[in-house]
Design a protein around this motif. Structure first.
Motif, PDB file in Angstrom:
ATOM      1  N   ASP A 176       0.858  -1.192   0.000  1.00 32.35           N
ATOM      2  CA  ASP A 176       0.000   0.000   0.000  1.00 32.35           C
ATOM      3  C   ASP A 176       0.889   1.234   0.000  1.00 32.35           C
ATOM      4  N   ASP A 177       0.822   2.052   1.023  1.00 31.79           N
ATOM      5  CA  ASP A 177       1.627   3.277   1.049  1.00 31.79           C
ATOM      6  C   ASP A 177       2.750   3.197   2.076  1.00 31.79           C
ATOM      7  N   GLU A 178       3.122   1.984   2.467  1.00 24.21           N
ATOM      8  CA  GLU A 178       4.181   1.785   3.453  1.00 24.21           C
ATOM      9  C   GLU A 178       5.183   0.760   2.945  1.00 24.21           C
ATOM     10  N   THR A 179       6.277   0.620   3.672  1.00 20.03           N
ATOM     11  CA  THR A 179       7.248  -0.421   3.383  1.00 20.03           C
ATOM     12  C   THR A 179       7.114  -1.478   4.462  1.00 20.03           C
ATOM     13  N   GLY A 180       7.010  -2.732   4.034  1.00 21.78           N
ATOM     14  CA  GLY A 180       6.831  -3.818   4.986  1.00 21.78           C
ATOM     15  C   GLY A 180       7.905  -4.874   4.857  1.00 21.78           C
ATOM     16  N   THR A 181       7.955  -5.750   5.837  1.00 28.29           N
ATOM     17  CA  THR A 181       8.911  -6.848   5.857  1.00 28.29           C
ATOM     18  C   THR A 181       8.347  -8.050   5.100  1.00 28.29           C
ATOM     19  N   THR A 182       9.155  -9.066   4.965  1.00 27.74           N
ATOM     20  CA  THR A 182       8.697 -10.301   4.334  1.00 27.74           C
ATOM     21  C   THR A 182       7.499 -10.861   5.081  1.00 27.74           C
ATOM     22  N   LEU A 183       7.563 -10.864   6.396  1.00 28.53           N
ATOM     23  CA  LEU A 183       6.459 -11.381   7.201  1.00 28.53           C
ATOM     24  C   LEU A 183       5.181 -10.589   6.955  1.00 28.53           C
ATOM     25  N   SER A 184       5.260  -9.281   6.955  1.00 26.95           N
ATOM     26  CA  SER A 184       4.055  -8.481   6.741  1.00 26.95           C
ATOM     27  C   SER A 184       3.507  -8.672   5.332  1.00 26.95           C
ATOM     28  N   LEU A 185       4.396  -8.836   4.351  1.00 27.58           N
ATOM     29  CA  LEU A 185       3.940  -9.101   2.986  1.00 27.58           C
ATOM     30  C   LEU A 185       3.160 -10.415   2.920  1.00 27.58           C
ATOM     31  N   LEU A 186       3.674 -11.446   3.546  1.00 30.80           N
ATOM     32  CA  LEU A 186       2.985 -12.740   3.550  1.00 30.80           C
ATOM     33  C   LEU A 186       1.650 -12.669   4.285  1.00 30.80           C
ATOM     34  N   LEU A 187       1.604 -11.959   5.393  1.00 25.60           N
ATOM     35  CA  LEU A 187       0.348 -11.829   6.149  1.00 25.60           C
ATOM     36  C   LEU A 187      -0.710 -11.077   5.339  1.00 25.60           C
ATOM     37  N   VAL A 188      -0.310 -10.013   4.672  1.00 27.59           N
ATOM     38  CA  VAL A 188      -1.241  -9.251   3.833  1.00 27.59           C
ATOM     39  C   VAL A 188      -1.703 -10.101   2.650  1.00 27.59           C
ATOM     40  N   THR A 189      -0.778 -10.827   2.058  1.00 25.27           N
ATOM     41  CA  THR A 189      -1.123 -11.690   0.925  1.00 25.27           C
ATOM     42  C   THR A 189      -2.097 -12.781   1.346  1.00 25.27           C
ATOM     43  N   ARG A 190      -1.835 -13.415   2.480  1.00 26.75           N
ATOM     44  CA  ARG A 190      -2.744 -14.467   2.956  1.00 26.75           C
ATOM     45  C   ARG A 190      -4.139 -13.905   3.198  1.00 26.75           C
ATOM     46  N   GLN A 191      -4.224 -12.746   3.802  1.00 29.35           N
ATOM     47  CA  GLN A 191      -5.530 -12.143   4.079  1.00 29.35           C
ATOM     48  C   GLN A 191      -6.261 -11.826   2.773  1.00 29.35           C
ATOM     49  N   SER A 192      -5.553 -11.299   1.811  1.00 31.02           N
ATOM     50  CA  SER A 192      -6.176 -10.988   0.524  1.00 31.02           C
ATOM     51  C   SER A 192      -6.645 -12.251  -0.176  1.00 31.02           C
ATOM     52  N   MET A 193      -5.870 -13.297  -0.090  1.00 31.95           N
ATOM     53  CA  MET A 193      -6.248 -14.550  -0.743  1.00 31.95           C
ATOM     54  C   MET A 193      -7.458 -15.194  -0.075  1.00 31.95           C
ATOM     55  N   ARG A 194      -7.648 -14.950   1.200  1.00 29.59           N
ATOM     56  CA  ARG A 194      -8.847 -15.470   1.868  1.00 29.59           C
ATOM     57  C   ARG A 194     -10.101 -14.934   1.196  1.00 29.59           C
ATOM     58  N   ASP A 195     -10.014 -13.724   0.700  1.00 28.30           N
ATOM     59  CA  ASP A 195     -11.169 -13.093   0.051  1.00 28.30           C
ATOM     60  C   ASP A 195     -11.327 -13.516  -1.404  1.00 28.30           C
ATOM     61  N   CYS A 196     -10.219 -13.593  -2.151  1.00 32.14           N
ATOM     62  CA  CYS A 196     -10.332 -13.833  -3.592  1.00 32.14           C
ATOM     63  C   CYS A 196     -10.017 -15.262  -4.015  1.00 32.14           C
ATOM     64  N   ALA A 197      -9.238 -15.984  -3.243  1.00 30.42           N
ATOM     65  CA  ALA A 197      -8.872 -17.367  -3.606  1.00 30.42           C
ATOM     66  C   ALA A 197      -8.654 -18.188  -2.340  1.00 30.42           C
TER      67      ALA A 197
END
Length: 58
Positions: free
Chosen positions: A14-35
């Motif tokens: 989004d508008d921040e810089t995140g770590t590998t862990l935060s990227l994976l957590l955001v990705t997992r949450q997004s995938m819960r909705d779309c896949a």
């Protein structure tokens, strides 16, 4: 495991810089909705403390 291999990597999220862990957590949450059936693959890439037992049935 991605988060262990690259613990200090930085990614734009989004508008921040995140770590590998935060990227994976955001990705997992997004995938819960779309896949939801594929979210388990992202969950497996997370350290065990961050995995979601609801995705694996454990």
């Amino acid at each position: 495991m991605l988060s262990r291999r690259y613990p200090d990597a930085r990614f734009p999220i989004d508008d921040e810089t995140g770590t590998t862990l935060s990227l994976l957590l955001v990705t997992r949450q997004s995938m819960r909705d779309c896949a939801p059936a594929l979210a388990v693959h992202v969950d497996r890439a997370l350290p065990s403390d961050y995995r979601d037992a609801g995705l694996t049935g454990s």
